[in-house]
Design a protein around this motif. Structure first.
Motif, PDB file in Angstrom:
ATOM      1  N   TYR A  91       0.828  -1.208   0.000  1.00  0.00           N
ATOM      2  CA  TYR A  91       0.000   0.000   0.000  1.00  0.00           C
ATOM      3  C   TYR A  91       0.865   1.262   0.000  1.00  0.00           C
ATOM      4  N   LEU A  92       1.907   1.287   0.842  1.00  0.00           N
ATOM      5  CA  LEU A  92       2.767   2.467   0.940  1.00  0.00           C
ATOM      6  C   LEU A  92       3.552   2.709  -0.345  1.00  0.00           C
ATOM      7  N   ASN A  93       3.723   1.663  -1.143  1.00  0.00           N
ATOM      8  CA  ASN A  93       4.457   1.795  -2.401  1.00  0.00           C
ATOM      9  C   ASN A  93       3.522   1.739  -3.606  1.00  0.00           C
ATOM     10  N   SER A  94       2.277   2.139  -3.381  1.00  0.00           N
ATOM     11  CA  SER A  94       1.302   2.135  -4.464  1.00  0.00           C
ATOM     12  C   SER A  94       1.077   3.553  -4.989  1.00  0.00           C
ATOM     13  N   TYR A  95       0.404   3.638  -6.125  1.00  0.00           N
ATOM     14  CA  TYR A  95       0.129   4.916  -6.775  1.00  0.00           C
ATOM     15  C   TYR A  95      -1.373   5.010  -7.025  1.00  0.00           C
ATOM     16  N   LYS A  96      -1.953   6.155  -6.651  1.00  0.00           N
ATOM     17  CA  LYS A  96      -3.400   6.317  -6.776  1.00  0.00           C
ATOM     18  C   LYS A  96      -3.772   6.821  -8.168  1.00  0.00           C
ATOM     19  N   VAL A  97      -4.854   6.241  -8.690  1.00  0.00           N
ATOM     20  CA  VAL A  97      -5.414   6.700  -9.961  1.00  0.00           C
ATOM     21  C   VAL A  97      -6.186   7.983  -9.681  1.00  0.00           C
ATOM     22  N   ASP A  98      -5.845   9.069 -10.388  1.00  0.00           N
ATOM     23  CA  ASP A  98      -6.495  10.353 -10.105  1.00  0.00           C
ATOM     24  C   ASP A  98      -7.915  10.404 -10.665  1.00  0.00           C
ATOM     25  N   GLU A  99      -8.605  11.512 -10.421  1.00  0.00           N
ATOM     26  CA  GLU A  99     -10.008  11.627 -10.794  1.00  0.00           C
ATOM     27  C   GLU A  99     -10.225  11.573 -12.303  1.00  0.00           C
ATOM     28  N   GLU A 100      -9.194  11.900 -13.061  1.00  0.00           N
ATOM     29  CA  GLU A 100      -9.303  11.840 -14.520  1.00  0.00           C
ATOM     30  C   GLU A 100      -8.990  10.453 -15.060  1.00  0.00           C
ATOM     31  N   GLY A 101      -8.499   9.577 -14.190  1.00  0.00           N
ATOM     32  CA  GLY A 101      -8.208   8.211 -14.614  1.00  0.00           C
ATOM     33  C   GLY A 101      -6.760   7.943 -14.944  1.00  0.00           C
ATOM     34  N   TYR A 102      -5.867   8.906 -14.639  1.00  0.00           N
ATOM     35  CA  TYR A 102      -4.448   8.734 -14.942  1.00  0.00           C
ATOM     36  C   TYR A 102      -3.685   8.252 -13.706  1.00  0.00           C
ATOM     37  N   VAL A 103      -2.558   7.590 -13.969  1.00  0.00           N
ATOM     38  CA  VAL A 103      -1.636   7.244 -12.898  1.00  0.00           C
ATOM     39  C   VAL A 103      -0.266   7.792 -13.283  1.00  0.00           C
ATOM     40  N   GLN A 104       0.398   8.411 -12.314  1.00  0.00           N
ATOM     41  CA  GLN A 104       1.719   8.996 -12.548  1.00  0.00           C
ATOM     42  C   GLN A 104       2.760   8.119 -11.870  1.00  0.00           C
ATOM     43  N   TYR A 105       3.691   7.579 -12.673  1.00  0.00           N
ATOM     44  CA  TYR A 105       4.721   6.693 -12.123  1.00  0.00           C
ATOM     45  C   TYR A 105       6.099   7.232 -12.464  1.00  0.00           C
ATOM     46  N   SER A 106       6.909   7.477 -11.455  1.00  0.00           N
ATOM     47  CA  SER A 106       8.270   7.955 -11.613  1.00  0.00           C
ATOM     48  C   SER A 106       8.279   9.188 -12.517  1.00  0.00           C
ATOM     49  N   PHE A 107       9.207   9.237 -13.475  1.00  0.00           N
ATOM     50  CA  PHE A 107       9.345  10.410 -14.333  1.00  0.00           C
ATOM     51  C   PHE A 107       8.587  10.278 -15.653  1.00  0.00           C
ATOM     52  N   ILE A 108       7.990   9.114 -15.915  1.00  0.00           N
ATOM     53  CA  ILE A 108       7.321   8.913 -17.194  1.00  0.00           C
ATOM     54  C   ILE A 108       6.027   9.722 -17.240  1.00  0.00           C
ATOM     55  N   ASP A 109       5.552   9.963 -18.466  1.00  0.00           N
ATOM     56  CA  ASP A 109       4.303  10.694 -18.614  1.00  0.00           C
ATOM     57  C   ASP A 109       3.170   9.913 -17.958  1.00  0.00           C
ATOM     58  N   LYS A 110       2.193  10.642 -17.435  1.00  0.00           N
ATOM     59  CA  LYS A 110       1.067   9.951 -16.805  1.00  0.00           C
ATOM     60  C   LYS A 110       0.339   9.104 -17.843  1.00  0.00           C
ATOM     61  N   VAL A 111      -0.179   7.978 -17.376  1.00  0.00           N
ATOM     62  CA  VAL A 111      -0.791   6.991 -18.261  1.00  0.00           C
ATOM     63  C   VAL A 111      -2.259   6.837 -17.893  1.00  0.00           C
ATOM     64  N   MET A 112      -3.138   6.860 -18.912  1.00  0.00           N
ATOM     65  CA  MET A 112      -4.564   6.648 -18.687  1.00  0.00           C
ATOM     66  C   MET A 112      -4.814   5.153 -18.433  1.00  0.00           C
ATOM     67  N   VAL A 113      -5.370   4.844 -17.260  1.00  0.00           N
ATOM     68  CA  VAL A 113      -5.626   3.445 -16.917  1.00  0.00           C
ATOM     69  C   VAL A 113      -7.084   3.182 -16.553  1.00  0.00           C
ATOM     70  N   LYS A 114      -7.881   4.237 -16.410  1.00  0.00           N
ATOM     71  CA  LYS A 114      -9.282   4.047 -16.050  1.00  0.00           C
ATOM     72  C   LYS A 114     -10.000   3.258 -17.141  1.00  0.00           C
ATOM     73  N   GLY A 115     -10.755   2.258 -16.723  1.00  0.00           N
ATOM     74  CA  GLY A 115     -11.491   1.425 -17.671  1.00  0.00           C
ATOM     75  C   GLY A 115     -10.689   0.270 -18.217  1.00  0.00           C
ATOM     76  N   LEU A 116      -9.409   0.157 -17.816  1.00  0.00           N
ATOM     77  CA  LEU A 116      -8.561  -0.943 -18.279  1.00  0.00           C
ATOM     78  C   LEU A 116      -8.526  -2.056 -17.243  1.00  0.00           C
ATOM     79  N   THR A 117      -8.284  -3.272 -17.706  1.00  0.00           N
ATOM     80  CA  THR A 117      -8.028  -4.370 -16.783  1.00  0.00           C
ATOM     81  C   THR A 117      -6.602  -4.220 -16.262  1.00  0.00           C
ATOM     82  N   ILE A 118      -6.248  -4.999 -15.268  1.00  0.00           N
ATOM     83  CA  ILE A 118      -4.881  -4.949 -14.732  1.00  0.00           C
ATOM     84  C   ILE A 118      -3.873  -5.291 -15.819  1.00  0.00           C
ATOM     85  N   GLU A 119      -4.184  -6.295 -16.618  1.00  0.00           N
ATOM     86  CA  GLU A 119      -3.270  -6.700 -17.687  1.00  0.00           C
ATOM     87  C   GLU A 119      -3.109  -5.599 -18.735  1.00  0.00           C
TER      88      GLU A 119
END
Length: 258
Positions: A91-119
């Motif tokens: 949990y402490l090393n997790s990243y929250k999906v924002d209200e727009e559906g993006y997740v920001q990881y490290s220095f890479i551009d934020k990625v749209m993940v809302k509506g996607l499966t884990i895979e």
């Protein structure tokens, strides 16, 4: 005359004892899961349109980890560090999906993940990471996929789900299965909704549960399996020793006075 009266009283006592014993017993038909409606149902295929894997939503927490055979890349993403793979660490090393559906990881551009499966989200983030690094593997885990199961199961409590989907029957199995006095035909499912909560009654003894839209659970689902009213006379509370003694005395007196 006295002998006949005594025998009548003993007969009544024995009958009452047997009635109490019978009332404390539970028919297997009341606890057996997914019972077929007919003989033909034993070989019937049940189609469920809700079998798709969970789709990520805003507010979800995703555990992300990047692995690489390259030493420098591993050090950069700290994947060469030892991991305490428990719920708190993840949990402490997790990243929250924002209200727009993006997740920001490290220095890479934020990625749209809302509506996607884990895979699908895993492939999307891996593609983003591969723009900067070669020979990398991205791992994703949905941190907040937890369910609670309460009531007449062997091990009630909250469970963390480490897969993309789970059925209510699998959840019951995780909790050790049903107890003898569980009302499998009247199970309550509480699910979050946009306006609050949905409460749904489910019959786990009906094979049609395999086609239900509520067969597959969602994060934060709560399952409650209540006890049958007859649990008051449960096996561990019923005075079977006393009943056996009464019957034994009755039979002994009958043998003497016969």
């Amino acid at each position: 005359m006295k002998r006949d009266q005594l025998l009548n009283k003993l007969a009544i006592t024995v009958a009452v004892c047997f009635t109490l014993i019978s009332s404390s017993c539970i028919s297997l038909k009341k606890t057996e899961l997914i019972q077929p409606l007919t003989i033909a149902d034993y070989s019937q295929e049940f189609v469920n349109s809700q079998r798709d894997a969970y789709k990520i939503n805003y507010g979800d927490n995703l555990y992300l980890k990047v692995y690489s055979s390259d030493v420098k890349t591993s050090k950069f993403f700290r994947s060469d560090f030892p991991e305490l793979m428990n719920d708190s660490y993840i949990y402490l090393n997790s990243y929250k999906v924002d209200e727009e559906g993006y997740v920001q990881y490290s220095f890479i551009d934020k990625v749209m993940v809302k509506g996607l499966t884990i895979e699908e989200a895993q492939n999307a983030i891996q593609g983003a990471v591969e723009e900067y690094f070669e020979d990398v593997t991205v791992q994703i885990k949905l941190v907040n996929f937890r369910i609670s199961i309460l009531g007449e199961v062997q091990s009630p409590g909250s469970y963390s789900i480490d897969r993309e989907q789970i059925t209510i029957l699998q959840a019951v199995s995780m909790a050790g299965g049903l107890k003898d006095f569980a009302m499998a035909d009247d199970v309550t499912l509480v699910r979050k909704s946009a306006n609050g909560s949905i409460v749904k009654k489910l019959d786990l003894t009906d094979s049609k549960i395999l086609e239900s839209e509520y067969l597959f659970l969602l994060p934060d689902d709560v399952i409650y399996i209540k006890p049958r009213p007859s649990k008051t006379y449960a096996f561990e509370k019923f005075p079977y020793g006393l009943v056996a003694g009464v019957i034994s005395i009755a039979l002994s007196i009958y043998a003497i006075t016969k």
